[in-house]
Design an enzyme around this catalytic site. Structure first.
Site, PDB file in Angstrom:
ATOM      1  N   CYS A   1      -7.521 -10.580  16.973  1.00  0.00           N
ATOM      2  CA  CYS A   1      -8.062 -11.106  18.210  1.00  0.00           C
ATOM      3  C   CYS A   1      -7.799 -12.550  18.443  1.00  0.00           C
ATOM      4  O   CYS A   1      -7.891 -13.276  17.281  1.00  0.00           O
ATOM      5  CB  CYS A   1      -9.432 -10.738  18.801  1.00  0.00           C
ATOM      6  SG  CYS A   1      -9.835  -9.183  18.659  1.00  0.00           S
TER       7      CYS A   1
ATOM      8  N   ARG B   1      -2.018 -12.360  17.275  1.00  0.00           N
ATOM      9  CA  ARG B   1      -3.292 -12.153  16.692  1.00  0.00           C
ATOM     10  C   ARG B   1      -3.717 -10.757  17.115  1.00  0.00           C
ATOM     11  O   ARG B   1      -4.638 -10.244  16.749  1.00  0.00           O
ATOM     12  CB  ARG B   1      -4.228 -13.093  17.000  1.00  0.00           C
ATOM     13  CG  ARG B   1      -4.163 -14.039  16.353  1.00  0.00           C
ATOM     14  CD  ARG B   1      -5.258 -15.321  16.622  1.00  0.00           C
ATOM     15  NE  ARG B   1      -6.540 -15.107  16.088  1.00  0.00           N
ATOM     16  CZ  ARG B   1      -6.839 -15.511  14.958  1.00  0.00           C
ATOM     17  NH1 ARG B   1      -5.884 -16.234  14.224  1.00  0.00           N
ATOM     18  NH2 ARG B   1      -7.852 -14.945  14.325  1.00  0.00           N
TER      19      ARG B   1
ATOM     20  N   TRP C   1      -7.078  -7.245  19.712  1.00  0.00           N
ATOM     21  CA  TRP C   1      -6.569  -6.409  18.472  1.00  0.00           C
ATOM     22  C   TRP C   1      -7.873  -5.416  17.974  1.00  0.00           C
ATOM     23  O   TRP C   1      -8.706  -5.821  17.438  1.00  0.00           O
ATOM     24  CB  TRP C   1      -6.265  -7.278  17.208  1.00  0.00           C
ATOM     25  CG  TRP C   1      -5.394  -6.373  16.217  1.00  0.00           C
ATOM     26  CD1 TRP C   1      -4.209  -5.843  16.350  1.00  0.00           C
ATOM     27  CD2 TRP C   1      -5.956  -5.777  15.225  1.00  0.00           C
ATOM     28  NE1 TRP C   1      -4.045  -5.130  15.087  1.00  0.00           N
ATOM     29  CE2 TRP C   1      -4.926  -5.041  14.386  1.00  0.00           C
ATOM     30  CE3 TRP C   1      -7.403  -5.769  14.570  1.00  0.00           C
ATOM     31  CZ2 TRP C   1      -5.303  -4.398  13.344  1.00  0.00           C
ATOM     32  CZ3 TRP C   1      -7.563  -4.977  13.257  1.00  0.00           C
ATOM     33  CH2 TRP C   1      -6.440  -4.503  12.444  1.00  0.00           C
TER      34      TRP C   1
ATOM     35  N   ASN D   1     -13.935 -12.623  18.521  1.00  0.00           N
ATOM     36  CA  ASN D   1     -13.265 -11.984  17.414  1.00  0.00           C
ATOM     37  C   ASN D   1     -14.017 -11.611  16.267  1.00  0.00           C
ATOM     38  O   ASN D   1     -14.828 -12.425  15.863  1.00  0.00           O
ATOM     39  CB  ASN D   1     -12.250 -13.086  17.375  1.00  0.00           C
ATOM     40  CG  ASN D   1     -11.554 -13.237  15.842  1.00  0.00           C
ATOM     41  OD1 ASN D   1     -11.303 -11.957  15.530  1.00  0.00           O
ATOM     42  ND2 ASN D   1     -10.922 -14.136  15.298  1.00  0.00           N
ATOM     43  N   GLY D   2     -13.745 -10.599  15.633  1.00  0.00           N
ATOM     44  CA  GLY D   2     -14.792 -10.100  14.580  1.00  0.00           C
ATOM     45  C   GLY D   2     -15.104  -8.915  14.296  1.00  0.00           C
ATOM     46  O   GLY D   2     -14.589  -8.141  15.623  1.00  0.00           O
TER      47      GLY D   2
ATOM     48  N   GLU E   1       6.008  -1.096  -6.314  1.00  0.00           N
ATOM     49  CA  GLU E   1       6.011  -1.616  -5.065  1.00  0.00           C
ATOM     50  C   GLU E   1       6.595  -2.956  -5.130  1.00  0.00           C
ATOM     51  O   GLU E   1       7.158  -3.536  -4.350  1.00  0.00           O
ATOM     52  CB  GLU E   1       4.479  -1.861  -4.509  1.00  0.00           C
ATOM     53  CG  GLU E   1       3.998  -2.795  -3.457  1.00  0.00           C
ATOM     54  CD  GLU E   1       4.708  -2.529  -2.266  1.00  0.00           C
ATOM     55  OE1 GLU E   1       5.273  -1.273  -2.117  1.00  0.00           O
ATOM     56  OE2 GLU E   1       4.626  -3.136  -1.277  1.00  0.00           O
TER      57      GLU E   1
ATOM     58  N   LYS F   1       9.359  -4.653  -2.713  1.00  0.00           N
ATOM     59  CA  LYS F   1       9.093  -5.742  -2.164  1.00  0.00           C
ATOM     60  C   LYS F   1      10.514  -6.949  -2.559  1.00  0.00           C
ATOM     61  O   LYS F   1      10.938  -7.330  -1.545  1.00  0.00           O
ATOM     62  CB  LYS F   1       8.080  -6.500  -2.738  1.00  0.00           C
ATOM     63  CG  LYS F   1       7.290  -7.226  -1.614  1.00  0.00           C
ATOM     64  CD  LYS F   1       6.373  -6.467  -0.684  1.00  0.00           C
ATOM     65  CE  LYS F   1       6.974  -5.475  -0.124  1.00  0.00           C
ATOM     66  NZ  LYS F   1       6.033  -4.440   0.904  1.00  0.00           N
TER      67      LYS F   1
ATOM     68  N   GLU G   1      13.972  -5.551  -0.883  1.00  0.00           N
ATOM     69  CA  GLU G   1      14.031  -5.522   0.470  1.00  0.00           C
ATOM     70  C   GLU G   1      14.293  -6.834   1.135  1.00  0.00           C
ATOM     71  O   GLU G   1      14.905  -7.199   1.980  1.00  0.00           O
ATOM     72  CB  GLU G   1      12.798  -4.765   1.162  1.00  0.00           C
ATOM     73  CG  GLU G   1      11.587  -5.538   1.391  1.00  0.00           C
ATOM     74  CD  GLU G   1      10.623  -4.690   2.205  1.00  0.00           C
ATOM     75  OE1 GLU G   1       9.227  -4.729   1.855  1.00  0.00           O
ATOM     76  OE2 GLU G   1      10.887  -4.143   3.285  1.00  0.00           O
TER      77      GLU G   1
ATOM     78  N   HIS H   1      14.579   7.148 -22.440  1.00  0.00           N
ATOM     79  CA  HIS H   1      15.209   8.315 -22.036  1.00  0.00           C
ATOM     80  C   HIS H   1      16.367   8.083 -21.089  1.00  0.00           C
ATOM     81  O   HIS H   1      16.856   9.029 -20.341  1.00  0.00           O
ATOM     82  CB  HIS H   1      14.229   9.064 -21.541  1.00  0.00           C
ATOM     83  CG  HIS H   1      12.833   9.750 -22.438  1.00  0.00           C
ATOM     84  ND1 HIS H   1      13.016  10.289 -23.519  1.00  0.00           N
ATOM     85  CD2 HIS H   1      11.921   9.058 -22.448  1.00  0.00           C
ATOM     86  CE1 HIS H   1      12.031  10.413 -24.174  1.00  0.00           C
ATOM     87  NE2 HIS H   1      11.103   9.644 -23.576  1.00  0.00           N
TER      88      HIS H   1
ATOM     89  N   LYS I   1      10.075  -3.183  11.493  1.00  0.00           N
ATOM     90  CA  LYS I   1       8.826  -3.208  11.236  1.00  0.00           C
ATOM     91  C   LYS I   1       8.271  -1.820  11.513  1.00  0.00           C
ATOM     92  O   LYS I   1       7.402  -1.348  10.529  1.00  0.00           O
ATOM     93  CB  LYS I   1       7.969  -4.195  12.052  1.00  0.00           C
ATOM     94  CG  LYS I   1       6.423  -4.434  11.677  1.00  0.00           C
ATOM     95  CD  LYS I   1       6.554  -4.931  10.380  1.00  0.00           C
ATOM     96  CE  LYS I   1       4.948  -4.909  10.045  1.00  0.00           C
ATOM     97  NZ  LYS I   1       4.877  -5.249   8.324  1.00  0.00           N
TER      98      LYS I   1
HETATM   99  C1  F6R Z   1       7.870  -2.459   2.992  1.00  0.00           C
HETATM  100  C2  F6R Z   1       7.394  -1.589   4.315  1.00  0.00           C
HETATM  101  C3  F6R Z   1       7.614  -0.230   4.804  1.00  0.00           C
HETATM  102  C4  F6R Z   1       6.438   0.311   5.301  1.00  0.00           C
HETATM  103  C5  F6R Z   1       7.091   1.726   6.017  1.00  0.00           C
HETATM  104  C6  F6R Z   1       5.629   2.613   6.676  1.00  0.00           C
HETATM  105  O1  F6R Z   1       7.480  -3.645   2.985  1.00  0.00           O
HETATM  106  O2  F6R Z   1       6.983  -2.296   5.292  1.00  0.00           O
HETATM  107  O3  F6R Z   1       7.962   0.499   3.496  1.00  0.00           O
HETATM  108  O4  F6R Z   1       5.433   0.400   4.529  1.00  0.00           O
HETATM  109  O5  F6R Z   1       7.906   1.655   6.988  1.00  0.00           O
HETATM  110  O6  F6R Z   1       5.090   1.708   7.449  1.00  0.00           O
HETATM  111  P1  F6R Z   1       3.728   2.192   8.179  1.00  0.00           P
HETATM  112  O7  F6R Z   1       2.811   1.516   7.085  1.00  0.00           O
HETATM  113  O8  F6R Z   1       3.612   1.168   9.489  1.00  0.00           O
HETATM  114  O9  F6R Z   1       3.593   3.693   8.421  1.00  0.00           O
END
Ligand code: F6R
Length: 607
Positions: free
Chosen positions: A2, A27, A75, A99-100, A480, A484, A487, A503, A602
């Site tokens: 927000c 936000r 948000w 906000n909060g 993970e 990271k 990517e 193995h 995203k």
């Molecule tokens: C990696 C990343 C992706 C998401 C995946 C799921 O950094 O962001 O692997 O985690 O595409 O996305 P959501 O969580 O939006 O379902």
């Protein structure tokens, strides 16, 4: 989480509010609204959706003209994105934006209803407006001070009183607010970019302070009404840098936001020191009867599920299967109607996760979403939802969402342990307190790890391939870490269960190949050191990550990263910023597009 903006001066408030909200849309953009003193009355315009939807709406509804007003971009946390839930909210003589999260709003609301107040929205914010109206007897400071004593949780509020035209009141706790200063005009905002076009001079409003904004200037008062001298800051950021809060990239900003996101996620799910993560339709009785849990998600969200699996199996002794959503759909999964299917998603729109959810529902299982976006498809379609409060995540690489998803997994595991009777109330309360203390600890840790990760990134910037190894939860975290790094830095990387290396994969470990060995799980430490020695003997350049008190000989590592004393269980929360900052700095040093890595998007809404 927000965005708030307020303006009083001699210019058209609506224009300034809209331009400020545009800078704050990062936000949240579930709805937008403004309230302006216009011809002696407060005129409110609000609309579901983005700021552009509000602007479109005002073309027909009319722009309220006047020189004092407040605005909000939402948000959603309490209640879906809708007109009724949009801010500003009004009650009697009070109109405000927030906000909060007001944690005790339900009890306050019940009390206000008894006193005759009615509510048009599902928000916690409307309760604050009604309570302030009830407390207001013509003295704004007294009423606001009393309000802060009665509400629990986090808030930043910008307030108009209908009988105090051309004045804005602002107060905050745990949610940010700045006050912009200029000749003949005053501003309030969640963040500097909202006012940067008009002024660079500002106050940082502290907790237990009330700002009173007038055309003639700003006064800041204590809750007791005493005047406070404030330091004036001067912003020297460009507008673009300011949107990122002075950070070079959204990803870095979002890593630094992890403590706040964790706090905002954990505290509303804790009641009386115990985790309360149960959606109304999934009571303790039904939960106690669950025999098996499936956790489904994609990428990073699925990796948070791996942390969840270990936590649930360890604490609640209930079997968990973690699946990649795109696989789950097509393997003819064995799902019983007594099973619980948890889907994890930041966006709530990931196509494969949504499809997996629909399949699980069709098979009769109870579906529970762990999701960041209220009003998203996954949040709406699941039988129950546990919301993470990470705020908007803008960088493509998920960081703070991973941490809060893992935190919800812990809360869920602890609750399940309680209802299954595998832990007693004292044990659960003790672990819950430890979890609640994590955000503070992580705040410090991020600052300490940042330079270490930069140094490591510099050392590894030219490598072609890198391995993460670990056991148990350290292995889950490694998976993970590897994702990271791949990517955003485009360096090939693999995560391996340390005991499995020999193995096959160890044939790839030759002179100088970097191996990040994560060894924080106490009972597995000695086994891990044996595995580290195996790679060291093949010439690997080892970065060993372990606890401060671990007994290690210095010939087993090239770099040593020491983690503070945190229980094995919660160590992944502390390690998340480590793997994220390492990937971040590597990406920056290699000149990659950190926030928008190649070939990625995203929210993946296609199969
Ligand atoms: C990696 C990343 C992706 C998401 C995946 C799921 O950094 O962001 O692997 O985690 O595409 O996305 P959501 O969580 O939006 O379902």
């Amino acid at each position: 989480m927000c965005g708030i903006v307020g303006y009083v001066g001699s210019k058209e408030a609506a224009d300034i509010l809209i331009s400020g909200l545009r800078r704050l849309e990062y936000r949240g953009y579930d709805s937008a609204g403004i309230a302006v003193f216009s011809d002696g009355e407060i005129a409110v315009r609000k609309e579901k959706g983005r700021l552009s939807d509000l602007e479109e709406y005002m073309k027909s509804a009319g722009t309220p003209y006047g020189n004092c007003g407040i605005g909000h971009t939402r948000w959603a946390t309490h209640g879906e994105p809708s007109y009724a839930n949009s801010h500003p909210h009004s009650a009697g003589r009070v109109t405000l934006v927030h906000n909060g999260i007001i944690e005790n709003y339900i009890e306050l609301k019940k009390d206000l209803e008894k006193g005759g107040y009615t509510f048009a929205s599902e928000t916690d914010t409307e309760t604050a407006a009604a309570l302030l109206d009830r407390l207001y007897k013509g003295e704004p400071i007294k009423a606001i001070a009393e309000l802060t004593r009665k509400i629990r949780g986090s808030y930043a509020l910008a307030i108009l009183f209908s009988d105090r035209p051309d004045e804005i009141y602002a107060v905050r706790r745990d949610s940010p607010l700045i006050v912009g200063l200029s000749n003949g005009e005053s501003f309030v905002a969640s963040d500097i970019p909202a006012v940067l076009k008009y002024t660079r001079r500002y106050y940082l409003l502290d907790e237990n302070e009330i700002a009173v904004l007038k055309e003639s200037g700003v006064s800041v008062l204590s809750l007791e009404g005493e005047s406070i001298d404030k330091e004036v800051f001067e912003a020297n950021w460009s507008l673009e840098a300011a949107e990122k809060g002075g950070f070079e990239h959204f990803m870095l900003k979002e890593i630094y936001e992890e403590p706040e996101a964790l706090k905002n996620t954990i505290s509303p799910h804790m009641i009386g020191g115990l985790p309360d993560v149960l959606n109304l339709s999934l009571g303790d009785k039904r939960l106690a009867a669950v025999n098996k849990i499936h956790i489904v998600g994609c990428g990073t969200a699925m990796h948070a599920g791996l942390i969840g699996k270990t936590a649930i199996e360890k604490l609640a002794r209930t079997p968990v299967e973690v699946s990649v959503a795109s696989e789950f759909r097509y393997v003819n999964p064995i799902v019983d109607k007594n099973d619980l299917v948890i889907v994890i998603s930041q966006s709530g729109e990931t196509a494969d996760t949504l499809a997996a959810l629909r399949l699980a529902k069709k098979m009769g299982a109870y579906t529970l979403a762990v999701v960041n976006v209220v009003g998203s498809s996954i949040a709406r379609e699941a039988d129950g939802a546990l919301f993470t409060s990470a705020g908007p995540e803008i960088a493509v690489a998920s960081t703070k969402a991973y941490s809060v998803q893992s935190a919800v997994m812990y809360l869920f595991a602890l609750r399940l342990a309680l209802v299954k009777g595998t832990m007693n109330e004292n044990e659960v309360a003790e672990k819950s307190a430890e979890l609640a203390a994590m955000p503070k600890l992580i705040e410090r840790l991020i600052r300490d790890l940042d330079p270490t990760c930069k140094k490591l990134a510099e050392q590894n910037k030219n490598t072609e391939s890198l391995f993460f190894i670990g056991r148990g939860m350290d292995y889950s975290l490694s998976v993970e870490g590897s994702l990271k790094l791949k990517e955003i830095s485009y360096i090939h990387s693999e995560a391996y269960a340390a005991g499995e290396l020999k193995h096959g994969t160890i044939s790839l470990v030759t002179d100088g190949v970097p191996v990040i060995a994560i060894a924080t799980q106490t009972p597995l430490f000695e086994k891990m050191i044996s595995n580290v020695k195996e790679v060291k003997a093949r010439g690997a350049a080892v970065t060993l990550v372990c606890r401060t008190d671990a007994a290690i000989a210095d010939d087993v590592y090239d770099n040593l990263v020491l983690m503070p004393e945190i229980s094995d269980l919660f160590m992944p929360l502390a390690l998340a910023p480590f793997i994220q900052l390492f990937a971040y700095h590597t990406s920056v040093i290699r000149g990659c597009d950190v926030d928008k890595p190649r070939n990625l998007a995203k929210s993946v809404t296609v199969e």
